[in-house]
Design a protein around this motif. Structure first.
Motif, PDB file in Angstrom:
ATOM      1  N   GLU A  76      -6.681  -2.442   1.655  1.00  0.00           N
ATOM      2  CA  GLU A  76      -5.699  -1.544   1.343  1.00  0.00           C
ATOM      3  C   GLU A  76      -5.055  -0.829   2.304  1.00  0.00           C
ATOM      4  O   GLU A  76      -5.013  -0.662   3.507  1.00  0.00           O
ATOM      5  N   THR A  77      -3.557  -1.124   2.295  1.00  0.00           N
ATOM      6  CA  THR A  77      -2.827   0.069   2.095  1.00  0.00           C
ATOM      7  C   THR A  77      -1.956   1.185   1.649  1.00  0.00           C
ATOM      8  O   THR A  77      -1.871   1.560   0.511  1.00  0.00           O
ATOM      9  N   SER A 117       1.875  -2.803   7.933  1.00  0.00           N
ATOM     10  CA  SER A 117       0.638  -2.632   7.243  1.00  0.00           C
ATOM     11  C   SER A 117       0.260  -3.866   6.193  1.00  0.00           C
ATOM     12  O   SER A 117      -1.100  -4.370   6.422  1.00  0.00           O
ATOM     13  N   LEU A 177      -3.397  -6.358   7.445  1.00  0.00           N
ATOM     14  CA  LEU A 177      -3.915  -6.498   5.730  1.00  0.00           C
ATOM     15  C   LEU A 177      -4.390  -7.658   5.236  1.00  0.00           C
ATOM     16  O   LEU A 177      -5.449  -7.458   4.278  1.00  0.00           O
ATOM     17  N   THR A 182      -3.465   2.172   7.224  1.00  0.00           N
ATOM     18  CA  THR A 182      -5.066   1.880   6.028  1.00  0.00           C
ATOM     19  C   THR A 182      -5.898   2.909   6.037  1.00  0.00           C
ATOM     20  O   THR A 182      -6.037   3.585   6.569  1.00  0.00           O
TER      21      THR A 182
END
Length: 361
Positions: free
Chosen positions: A72-73, A102, A106, A204
């Motif tokens: 997740e971000t 990000s 991720l 994150t």
């Protein structure tokens, strides 16, 4: 407009009297506006079903990948109400670009800048009455939290094939209770926040989760925030639990720790530009904890401050560590001038010569 967004208004919005109470003393991250934005992604469909709906709980399968692998971000940004009742965002494109970076780190799909900005703007328009005013000379705003997470029902270590992006909003007062005053810092020498090749430069949740035990250590020693050193040599200042740092020298020059393993703060980048325009040379480089201690002791370092979206700019006081303490620098003059200049642009009290503000309505 690039996304087709459907809007379903709340049947039970917060009544005017209750909203007035909330906006009079919103705190930080406690109350949330009446609506939220959601859009979903799969490899087959791309981004689809963009919608604004009443704020409320979301349903996740117990096997949702984010709950197990932390894919997740998120972002943090603010909307401001100016004196003429117009609504503005501060550098939303920069938040969108950072979320793209990000997302790459991720292994999440990228939401393009126009879509990100559109999602934020449309939610603020729907919940415009939640943006506080500042007729009393305050600094209230609507804090906006865009976030993206792996929502696929699957237990397996691979990038998720179903992802959800959402935006929620929360009226915000002062980040630190009791007003602007120097924060005391605790130097952790046991924990680090990120290392080379890690996720430190991505926004994150895992980075913040890793900071919490060190933050508890700071509280236990009577401090407000924790200072992290680099993971490789354990001697270079990186950042606080949620803020970037600046050191002001007696010749007017300013140093901020270089990025790479730390978050590229948007407030941080704005201060580099702002301080430069004010005539101060700003250098991004490695900055050791010994240089901090020695600089304060000799008087070469005259001010230290921290910055971030939530706190904006905050003076730094003393630094505590196992076996000692470094006193606070005597001055806060430049810190407060930078703060007033930046907040003045955000709230429409100063001319925006940088083109940072984006008008919503």
């Amino acid at each position: 407009m690039t996304m087709q967004i459907t809007t379903t208004l709340s049947a039970n919005p917060t009544d005017d009297a209750r909203l007035a109470e909330i906006l009079a003393n919103p705190g930080f991250g406690t109350y949330f506006s009446d609506h939220m934005f959601t859009v979903e992604w799969t490899q087959e469909k791309g981004w689809y079903d963009a919608r604004i709906t009443p704020y409320g709980p979301i349903t996740l399968d117990p096997a949702a990948a984010v709950l197990h692998y932390a894919q997740e971000t998120f972002e943090g940004m603010k909307a401001y109400r100016h004196a003429d009742d117009s609504l503005w965002l501060f550098r939303p494109e920069a938040n969108a670009e950072r979320m793209k970076r990000s997302s790459h780190r991720l292994a999440l799909p990228v939401l393009e800048v126009p879509d990100f900005v559109q999602a934020v703007e449309e939610l603020v328009k729907v919940d415009a009455r939640w943006v506080p005013g500042n007729a009393d000379g305050g600094e209230k705003s609507l804090y906006i939290r865009p976030f993206m997470f792996a929502s696929e029902k699957f237990l397996g270590v691979r990038p998720a094939q179903h992802v959800t992006f959402m935006v929620i909003a929360s009226p915000a007062g002062a980040y630190f209770k009791g007003g602007i005053k120097p924060v005391t810092l605790w130097l952790t020498e046991e924990y680090t926040r990120a290392g080379r090749g890690g996720m430190g430069a991505a926004k994150t949740g895992g980075n913040y989760a890793s900071s919490l035990v060190a933050q508890q250590e700071a509280y236990a020693h009577g401090c407000d925030q924790v200072v992290f050193l680099d993971a490789q040599e354990g001697k270079y200042v990186e950042e606080l639990g949620g803020m970037n740092m600046y050191f002001v020298f007696d010749d007017g020059s300013i140093v901020t720790p270089e990025t790479g393993t730390i978050l590229e703060g948007i407030t941080r980048a704005s201060i580099i530009e702002l301080a430069g325009k004010m005539g101060h040379q700003v250098t991004e480089r490695k900055f050791s904890i010994d240089e901090w201690r020695d600089g304060v002791a000799s008087g070469r370092i005259t001010e230290i401050f921290a910055c971030g979206t939530a706190a904006v700019v905050t003076p730094v006081g003393s630094l505590k560590y196992a076996g000692g303490e470094t006193a606070a620098p005597a001055s806060q003059d430049l810190t407060m001038r930078i703060r007033e200049a930046l907040v003045g642009v955000q709230l429409g009290r100063n001319e925006d010569t940088f083109g940072w503000m984006r008008k919503i309505v």
